[in-house]
Scaffold this motif. Sequence first.
Motif, PDB file in Angstrom:
ATOM      1  N   SER A  94       0.820  -1.206   0.000  1.00 51.11           N
ATOM      2  CA  SER A  94       0.000   0.000   0.000  1.00 51.11           C
ATOM      3  C   SER A  94       0.857   1.259   0.000  1.00 51.11           C
ATOM      4  O   SER A  94       0.531   2.253  -0.662  1.00 51.11           O
ATOM      5  N   ARG A  95       1.993   1.209   0.721  1.00 48.77           N
ATOM      6  CA  ARG A  95       2.846   2.388   0.824  1.00 48.77           C
ATOM      7  C   ARG A  95       3.602   2.665  -0.482  1.00 48.77           C
ATOM      8  O   ARG A  95       3.616   3.789  -0.987  1.00 48.77           O
ATOM      9  N   GLU A  98       1.319   3.697  -3.229  1.00 49.18           N
ATOM     10  CA  GLU A  98       0.882   5.071  -3.012  1.00 49.18           C
ATOM     11  C   GLU A  98       1.860   6.057  -3.634  1.00 49.18           C
ATOM     12  O   GLU A  98       1.464   7.038  -4.288  1.00 49.18           O
ATOM     13  N   SER A 128      -6.598   3.845   0.681  1.00 42.78           N
ATOM     14  CA  SER A 128      -5.323   4.497   0.937  1.00 42.78           C
ATOM     15  C   SER A 128      -4.771   5.143  -0.319  1.00 42.78           C
ATOM     16  O   SER A 128      -4.336   6.292  -0.322  1.00 42.78           O
ATOM     17  N   GLN A 132      -4.781   9.195  -0.485  1.00 48.13           N
ATOM     18  CA  GLN A 132      -3.449   9.762  -0.319  1.00 48.13           C
ATOM     19  C   GLN A 132      -2.727   9.951  -1.647  1.00 48.13           C
ATOM     20  O   GLN A 132      -2.012  10.924  -1.843  1.00 48.13           O
ATOM     21  N   HIS A 236      -2.178  10.617   6.293  1.00 51.18           N
ATOM     22  CA  HIS A 236      -1.634   9.265   6.355  1.00 51.18           C
ATOM     23  C   HIS A 236      -2.554   8.342   7.144  1.00 51.18           C
ATOM     24  O   HIS A 236      -3.085   8.701   8.180  1.00 51.18           O
TER      25      HIS A 236
END
Length: 265
Positions: A94-95, A98, A128, A132, A236
């Motif tokens: 996910s990070r 992103e 997410s 974001q 976040h």
Amino acid sequence: MTGPVVVGVDGSPSSLAAVEIAAREAARRGVGLRLAHAFGPRPGQVAPGVPPWDPDGGDQRDLVNGALSDAEWRARRVAPRLEITRDVLVGAPSRVLELEVGSASLAVLGSHPRSGLRGLLHGSVAGSLSAQGGCPVLVVCGRPARSGSVVLADDASPAFREAAEFAFAEASERGTDLVVLNTRGTRTARALSALREKYPDVVVHTRRTHRRVGRGLAEASVGAQLVVVGVRRRGHGARVRPRSAGRTALRYAHCPVAVVPGGKA
């Protein structure tokens, strides 16, 4: 946006189905396609010249290259002239995704319905990425009906206006009708009036529902091409809320679901 369409690739059948839909979306938008494979961080040192996700210097690299090559073949079968790039990302999916979709026009994810966690997993990742990353996220659930409508949720989301704009544009480009599900008829009529003028070719059907909007969306997704829901831009840790229309649609929809960011951060 003129950025590429980014699609997550992990070699699974659902991700390959997502690649084919992502290729069609990229070709329709006139942009490139980026194939992104995300790896969890690997501990320890690696030899010079060896990718950090392949400390043994071979096994993982062959698997990843094989998955990406298969994905590229699927994409070119759909859109032979498409510009395609590949990226291998290290970190929590996910990070890193992103960061990858920061300049994208659309992100596309596959789903894993057999796990029973489709709504939980992809509701989290899709929420997410959209909240974001700032671009719409298309989660490939079920099978789209080629001649079906686009379905839009009016669930009182702060992102409704942006979701409605996306839904009208999709209905116009696909040459199909737009079905709006809502429990607040007058509010929806006011919000949609400007978009009706901007997209006069789109026939709009407003459908009142006494069910929760998410359940109504799941039912309306049968025979639809696309379901569109909004998610508020946040800081976040943003996610699609557990009882939101978006989470319910992601879990039960019979066609792809677009999660569109909007509202104030």
